[in-house]
Design an enzyme around this catalytic site. Sequence first.
Site, short mmCIF file in Angstrom:
data_model
loop_
_atom_site.label_atom_id
_atom_site.label_comp_id
_atom_site.label_asym_id
_atom_site.label_seq_id
_atom_site.Cartn_x
_atom_site.Cartn_y
_atom_site.Cartn_z
CD GLU A 1 7.74 -12.47 1.16
OE1 GLU A 1 6.46 -12.75 1.44
OE2 GLU A 1 8.54 -12.67 2.02
CB THR B 1 4.73 -15.17 4.62
OG1 THR B 1 5.74 -14.80 3.75
CG2 THR B 1 3.47 -14.93 3.84
CG HIS C 1 10.64 -14.86 -0.68
ND1 HIS C 1 11.73 -15.95 -0.36
CD2 HIS C 1 9.81 -15.26 0.13
CE1 HIS C 1 11.21 -16.71 0.47
NE2 HIS C 1 10.08 -16.23 0.78
CG ASP D 1 6.18 -10.80 4.87
OD1 ASP D 1 7.14 -9.96 4.23
OD2 ASP D 1 6.15 -11.82 4.23
CG HIS D 2 9.20 -11.78 6.98
ND1 HIS D 2 10.03 -11.78 6.10
CD2 HIS D 2 8.27 -12.33 6.44
CE1 HIS D 2 9.79 -12.58 5.19
NE2 HIS D 2 8.60 -13.11 5.39
#
Length: 534
Positions: free
Chosen positions: A109, A153, A270, A329-330
């Site tokens: 994440e 996500t 996150h 993911d980013h």
Amino acid sequence: VRPLKLKVNLLVELLALSLMGLNLLMAQKDRSGLLTRTFDNNYIVKYLGINEYAIYDGYKTAQTNVQMAKANVSDLRSVREYLKSNYVKPNPAYNGVAKGKNVLVIHLESFQQFLIGYKWKGKEVTPNLNKIYHQKDTISFDNFFNQVGQGKTSDAEMMLENSLFGLQSGSAMSTYGTSNTFESAPAILHQQAGYTTAVMHGGAGSFWNRDNAYKSFGYQYFMPLSFYKNKPGYYIGYGLKDKIFFDQSIKYIERLPQPFYLKMITVTNHYPYNLDKKNQSIDKTNTGDETVDGYVQTAHYLDQAIGELMRWMKKTGLDKKTLLVFYGDHYGISGNHRKASAELLKKDSFSDFDNLQFQRVPLMFHMKGLKGGINHTYGSEIDVLQTLLNLLGIKDKDTIQFGYDLLSKDAPQIVAQRNGDFITPEYSKVGSDYYYTKTGERIKPDKKLKAKLTAISNEVTTQLSLSDRVIDGNLLRFYRPKWFTKVKPKDYDYNKAASLKKLFDDPSKTSLWYQNHKKSTQKDFKTDAPELKK
Ligand code: GP9
Ligand code: MN
């Protein structure tokens, strides 16, 4: 009477809309893009209230139906022609080197590439992932980019599972995940090579519409939060803390018939990067930007959780049977935190160009005996599926996928961003500006170079818009490769009791549990999670 009623209706609507606007403004403060992201219908209801949501949902559905009606078979033809003329042959030297192995995809994440090797106060932030990154049986990419849009996500998942881009706005998984036809990784692996397919995630099953989209993708099992014990202190932010999530996942993983294709979605790292005191084992950074400074702390925690999982895999021998895929993911730190980002990278300033380069995330394939090394190819999330399928030696002829094998010598190395920006080994585009990728120097192109850059830019927009047409128009309902059987979402049921009954009542001889003399490997999972101390 009529006109009056109409007027009242109109007033009600207006009132609802303005209330929605007000609520949205307030909700947006905490989560930017709440409405456009449509990340979870339950959350939208929570923030906006049920009436406002009904209006919004009606509008969304109407929009979706119009797009569907407009699509037709000729759209499909243009897509197929494009893919045919842009075909890239996968690298034959890597074809099938992981044939028959389990595939364990670990979703890291908000994990950015810069964390690899990053030290804070002399301490490695992610020692376990650093080790994997440098191992000789890991193929590690250092020019791999995320391409997510508002779907965050879920866009990353859409790309990895389907090799289709997320959409220009909203989340494709939320908007189209329930109704569209897909030809996704789990279905391909199951049909072509008998894989058991599963997703585990310590967060709500409805988030990003996963509980519906995964059925359309053909996932046999989905184990969200409802499959896990959630005691006080176990949960933070959007889900179970990663160590607790892994610890409780063992009993499910070991029951999966092998080979399995399993995706584990972590979530502790996150935004807003909060971690309770007793789980903190590295200092926060000291940029003074509250959003940024906790990032190394949650990343460090995630890394420790990975370490615990790796040691369990080694202990049980699962590591020898498994191809591990790690990906970020980013970004974790958005472009709104430039001063802090510059400080973290020990740079004087942080430009638009720097922010584009900051979109690098890890991609690693790790397997005993894999011929690894650090690979400098420019690639992105859209390419993971093709790369994976080649490693597994799974044929996917005639699929509609926009990526290519990253290990191919002919990899075109044009990395599209969802907004039309791009990165190639030579050039980067941000907005209307072009830069040399190596130096970051702004380009003042002459006529010839201008033509070249425009051509790349057009290529990027073509790719994106063709992929959008596939999703907006639900084009895969018109087409499937000869060897592919259409996925019927109705065939899947993620009911907890039914899923567990299938896994536990009739144990598969190919499961780790069975091969471990019908004994659980739970005790081989060692965790230092304070919440789990006996
Ligand atoms: C929650 C999660 C977070 O289930 O996967 O999604 P994000 O906010 O990163 O898009
Ligand atoms: Mn995410």
